[in-house]
Scaffold this active site. Structure first.
Site, short mmCIF file in Angstrom:
data_model
loop_
_atom_site.label_atom_id
_atom_site.label_comp_id
_atom_site.label_asym_id
_atom_site.label_seq_id
_atom_site.Cartn_x
_atom_site.Cartn_y
_atom_site.Cartn_z
N LYS A 70 0.85 -1.17 -0.13
CA LYS A 70 -0.13 -0.05 -0.11
C LYS A 70 1.04 1.24 -0.08
CE LYS A 70 -3.90 -2.44 1.99
NZ LYS A 70 -4.53 -2.64 3.43
N GLN A 87 -5.33 -1.31 9.48
CA GLN A 87 -5.07 -2.73 8.83
C GLN A 87 -5.69 -3.76 9.84
OE1 GLN A 87 -3.87 -3.47 5.69
NE2 GLN A 87 -4.45 -5.57 6.21
N ASP A 116 -11.42 2.68 3.67
CA ASP A 116 -12.32 1.23 3.47
C ASP A 116 -13.57 1.04 3.35
OD1 ASP A 116 -9.88 -0.82 3.66
OD2 ASP A 116 -9.96 -0.71 5.75
#
Ligand code: NAP
Length: 281
Positions: A52, A96, A119
């Protein structure tokens, strides 16, 4: 059969995003910023986060990874998120997953400002997506959706079957396809006859976590099949679809690896840019 090359489509998307970031920079004299919080040292999470960061830098985003030990207190994480919520240079915050057991995942998700929730897990974004309003969309289903649209731009009236009903994959994927006027069926572990459901489908999205569950005789000729699964087996990483046999009947199929995975990361970058643009309105 069309092999849906997620690596290539993701590289093209990143190229477009790079261009967009440079235009935003020229116009506003600032770039979208992405902060990723990584807790603990689980190997897969480390790899995801490294990728990422690499791709965020490649498209020109301001990117930062905050690493905490496994033992970090929940309050410290929530306080950091509050701080990032107030920081105008940060457009997107991602924590995460999975998290250590002592940290409440829902609390973490709900502390992130919906406008910075890259997200798309915040209940506000989930609600907006299901109501058909503007929202962040979870990165994996968004990537699947973009690949499906590349193969078939007009999805109206198509029969789509999701295998799996997770908040991460099946449910948001269903919402995206419903918005495109597909007739959507969401299946799960209690579905009576999964094979019969799949045989009706013009589009199958498999997000289950069972190696090579979807067989050739489950797939209608000319169906588009998207394989979200990542399963470690003795023969290496395989998806939820039996690739060799299904590739003989499907119209288009994603490989594992090299299909959905690269698109997920590219869509995270896309979401960060979208959050930045919405914050300017
Ligand atoms: P999850 O939360 O474990 O959900 C799995 C879903 O599959 C559940 O809805 C479950 O039904 C359903 N299921 C289980 N056994 C089934 C069966 N025999 N028949 C039909 N449905 C069944 O999984 P997830 O987080 O969505 O992830 C799914 C897979 O995608 C995993 O392999 C994961 O590693 C992979 N993944 C890949 C990416 C990527 O970027 N490529 C991203 C995320 C996840 P119930 O609800 O009834 O239990």
């Amino acid at each position: 059969m069309i092999l849906i090359d997620g690596k290539k489509i993701a590289a093209e998307l990143r190229e477009e995003l790079k261009q967009e970031v440079s235009e935003l920079k020229a116009k506003y004299n600032k770039v979208p910023g992405l902060t990723v919080i990584l807790i603990g040292d689980m190997a897969p999470s480390q790899i995801y986060v490294r990728n990422k960061e690499k791709f965020a830098n490649e498209v020109g985003l301001k990117s930062e990874v905050i690493r905490y030990p496994e033992t970090i207190e929940e309050k410290a994480v929530l306080d950091k998120i509050e701080e990032l919520n107030k920081d105008e240079s940060i457009s997107g915050i991602l924590v995460q997953l999975p998290l250590p057991n002592h940290i409440d995942k829902q609390k973490v998700i709900e502390t992130i400002l919906p406008g910075k929730d890259v997200d798309g897990f915040h209940p506000m974004n989930v609600g907006n997506l299901s109501s058909g309003y503007e929202s962040s969309v979870p990165c994996t289903p968004l990537g699947c959706y973009l690949m499906i649209k590349k193969i078939e731009p007009n999805l109206s009236g198509k029969k789509a079957v999701m295998i799996g009903r997770s908040n991460l994959n099946g449910k948001p994927m269903a919402q995206l396809l419903l918005k495109e006027n597909c007739t959507v069926t969401i299946t799960h572990s209690r579905t009576k006859d999964l094979k019969a459901e799949c045989l009706e489908a013009d589009i199958i999205v498999a997000a289950v976590g069972i190696p090579e569950l979807v067989k050739a005789d489950w797939v209608k000729k000319d169906a588009i099949v998207i394989d979200v699964g990542i399963n470690k087996t003795d023969k290496g990483i395989v998806g939820d679809v039996a690739f060799d046999e299904v590739s003989k009947v499907a119209k288009a199929l994603t490989p594992v690896p090299g299909g959905v995975g690269p698109m997920t990361i590219a869509c995270l970058l896309k979401n960060t840019i979208e959050c930045f643009k919405r914050s300017l309105k």
